[in-house]
Design a protein around this motif. Structure first.
Motif, PDB file in Angstrom:
ATOM      1  N   ALA A  36       0.913  -1.423   0.371  1.00 47.52           N
ATOM      2  CA  ALA A  36       0.049  -0.182   0.571  1.00 47.52           C
ATOM      3  C   ALA A  36       0.885   0.694   0.601  1.00 47.52           C
ATOM      4  O   ALA A  36       1.911   1.720   0.798  1.00 47.52           O
ATOM      5  N   PRO A  37       0.688   2.454  -0.798  1.00 47.82           N
ATOM      6  CA  PRO A  37       1.283   3.562  -0.642  1.00 47.82           C
ATOM      7  C   PRO A  37       1.577   4.305   0.897  1.00 47.82           C
ATOM      8  O   PRO A  37       0.381   3.965   1.594  1.00 47.82           O
TER       9      PRO A  37
ATOM     10  N   ALA B 174       0.220  15.114   6.235  1.00 47.46           N
ATOM     11  CA  ALA B 174      -1.012  15.299   6.332  1.00 47.46           C
ATOM     12  C   ALA B 174      -2.283  14.671   5.733  1.00 47.46           C
ATOM     13  O   ALA B 174      -3.604  15.231   6.303  1.00 47.46           O
ATOM     14  N   GLU B 175      -1.920  14.032   4.955  1.00 45.13           N
ATOM     15  CA  GLU B 175      -3.184  13.157   4.251  1.00 45.13           C
ATOM     16  C   GLU B 175      -3.222  11.798   5.566  1.00 45.13           C
ATOM     17  O   GLU B 175      -4.316  12.109   5.558  1.00 45.13           O
ATOM     18  N   LEU B 176      -2.530  11.662   6.181  1.00 45.32           N
ATOM     19  CA  LEU B 176      -2.676  10.726   7.212  1.00 45.32           C
ATOM     20  C   LEU B 176      -3.649  11.233   8.470  1.00 45.32           C
ATOM     21  O   LEU B 176      -4.400  10.812   8.906  1.00 45.32           O
ATOM     22  N   ARG B 177      -3.524  13.082   8.719  1.00 49.61           N
ATOM     23  CA  ARG B 177      -3.853  13.102  10.115  1.00 49.61           C
ATOM     24  C   ARG B 177      -5.534  13.546   9.269  1.00 49.61           C
ATOM     25  O   ARG B 177      -5.891  13.447   9.688  1.00 49.61           O
TER      26      ARG B 177
ATOM     27  N   LEU C 150      -7.795  10.569  10.089  1.00 52.13           N
ATOM     28  CA  LEU C 150      -7.696  10.011  10.776  1.00 52.13           C
ATOM     29  C   LEU C 150      -8.677  10.594  11.496  1.00 52.13           C
ATOM     30  O   LEU C 150      -9.753  10.404  12.040  1.00 52.13           O
ATOM     31  N   GLU C 151      -8.862  12.142  11.275  1.00 55.61           N
ATOM     32  CA  GLU C 151     -10.147  13.459  11.148  1.00 55.61           C
ATOM     33  C   GLU C 151     -11.566  13.001  10.612  1.00 55.61           C
ATOM     34  O   GLU C 151     -11.791  12.379  11.580  1.00 55.61           O
ATOM     35  N   ALA C 152     -11.180  12.424   9.530  1.00 48.26           N
ATOM     36  CA  ALA C 152     -12.539  12.256   8.766  1.00 48.26           C
ATOM     37  C   ALA C 152     -13.074  10.747  10.028  1.00 48.26           C
ATOM     38  O   ALA C 152     -14.566  10.870   9.759  1.00 48.26           O
ATOM     39  N   ILE C 153     -12.800   9.987   9.560  1.00 47.86           N
ATOM     40  CA  ILE C 153     -12.816   8.776  10.637  1.00 47.86           C
ATOM     41  C   ILE C 153     -13.537   9.138  11.889  1.00 47.86           C
ATOM     42  O   ILE C 153     -14.384   8.588  12.778  1.00 47.86           O
ATOM     43  N   LEU C 154     -12.609   9.111  13.020  1.00 46.77           N
ATOM     44  CA  LEU C 154     -12.680   9.881  14.253  1.00 46.77           C
ATOM     45  C   LEU C 154     -13.559  10.669  14.315  1.00 46.77           C
ATOM     46  O   LEU C 154     -14.444  10.466  15.226  1.00 46.77           O
ATOM     47  N   LEU C 155     -14.899  11.342  13.362  1.00 49.57           N
ATOM     48  CA  LEU C 155     -15.898  12.499  13.355  1.00 49.57           C
ATOM     49  C   LEU C 155     -17.194  11.319  13.164  1.00 49.57           C
ATOM     50  O   LEU C 155     -18.004  12.018  13.380  1.00 49.57           O
ATOM     51  N   VAL C 156     -16.923   9.727  12.312  1.00 51.46           N
ATOM     52  CA  VAL C 156     -18.367   9.622  12.180  1.00 51.46           C
ATOM     53  C   VAL C 156     -18.151   7.864  13.378  1.00 51.46           C
ATOM     54  O   VAL C 156     -19.134   7.789  12.744  1.00 51.46           O
TER      55      VAL C 156
END
Length: 315
Positions: A131-132, A137-140, A143-149
């Motif tokens: 996996a790439p 920045a993209e990892l941050r 993570l924020e998008a997943i933690l919101l849902v």
């Protein structure tokens, strides 16, 4: 004839007499069917006398013995018949042999996959592409998008599997995100709880959050909604037409409101008319503090004394 002559003739006859068993068999008379031409003497092949073996030569003591004649090689043995293969046996228990006598099927190795049409040869399975690696920045952001849902704390291992990243990168990045929220003074924070991570509101803003959450639950029902809910609670299961007949007005809109509030639900259809039946929900019992609908207060103390006269008048 004189006696002497007669005596001589009898003696001659006695001397010439041959016993019957010594007499030759008379030849059988030949018929036309039995007549077969005798083979000619000219057609018979001449009899050949067997060749006499040549005498072995007498060798002198001074002459060397002749070399023995080379032996003629024996004919090669017939090819062995191929073994009968049982169709019920597993193909893994037998391996094909090539002409050189070596096994044509290679043993299964790590990642070996059989290739049809290649005499049992196996080739390694191609390894999946890695996996790439995401940058910070993209990892941050991921993570924020997943933690919101999420609706419950999620572990670092689960986040690493979803993002296909190393777990060693997830923990430090979450700590960095939590420190950034605290330093920026946001109204929420990223907190570790129950073995995972989840976003929570800060304690200093709990008053405002409580006011917002309780405001929707403190909305009072209208008089029409209370009457309709009471009819459903005491007459359940009941149809819309029955509720409208008891109240004397159309109650379709009120029932939709009660269903949207979670106080009333459908519970099947009536056998005769096929109309939907309605009943109260568990939330209704929670709001009133009841264990079941049997705990509802009786209606008799609240009915007027002339209720029977009113019922007859309506008929």
């Amino acid at each position: 004839m004189s006696d002497e002559e007669r005596r001589d003739s009898l003696a001659d006859q006695a001397a010439a007499w041959i016993p019957p068993w010594e007499r030759p068999t008379p030849p059988k008379p030949r018929t036309e069917t039995d007549a077969t031409p005798e083979p000619s003497a000219e057609l018979e092949p001449p009899a050949t006398a067997p060749a006499e073996p040549e005498p072995a030569p007498v060798l002198d003591d001074t002459e060397p013995a002749p070399a023995p004649a080379p032996r003629t090689p024996a004919a090669p043995p017939a090819a062995a018949e191929p073994p009968i293969v049982d169709a019920h046996r597993s193909p893994r228990t037998e391996t094909a042999q090539d002409p050189a006598g070596e096994s044509a099927a290679e043993p299964e190795g790590e990642g070996g996959v059989g290739v049809p049409g290649k005499r049992g040869r196996r080739r390694p399975t191609p390894e999946p592409e890695p996996a790439p690696v995401l940058d910070d920045a993209e990892l941050r952001g991921a993570l924020e998008a997943i933690l919101l849902v999420v609706d419950q704390p999620v572990s670092e291992l689960t986040l690493a599997q979803v993002l296909e990243q190393s777990p060693e990168r997830i923990g430090p990045m979450l700590d960095e995100i939590a420190a950034g929220y605290t330093a920026a003074g946001h109204g929420f924070e990223l907190r570790r709880a129950a073995g995972g991570w989840r976003l929570y509101t800060r304690p200093e803003y709990a008053t405002y959050v409580e006011r917002f959450v309780l405001e929707g639950q403190s909305v009072r029902l209208t008089q029409a909604a209370l009457e309709t809910l009471a009819v459903i609670a005491y007459k359940q299961p009941v149809t819309r037409s029955r509720i409208s007949a008891i109240r004397g007005v159309n109650c379709d809109g009120v029932i939709r409101t009660l269903v949207s509030r979670g106080l009333v639900e459908e519970c099947g259809t009536e056998a005769d008319s096929g109309a939907f039946l309605y009943r109260t929900t568990t939330m209704f019992l929670e709001k009133l503090g009841l264990n079941s609908v049997d705990d509802l207060p009786p209606l008799a103390p609240f009915l007027p004394d002339d209720v029977e006269e009113l019922a007859d008048a309506t008929r």
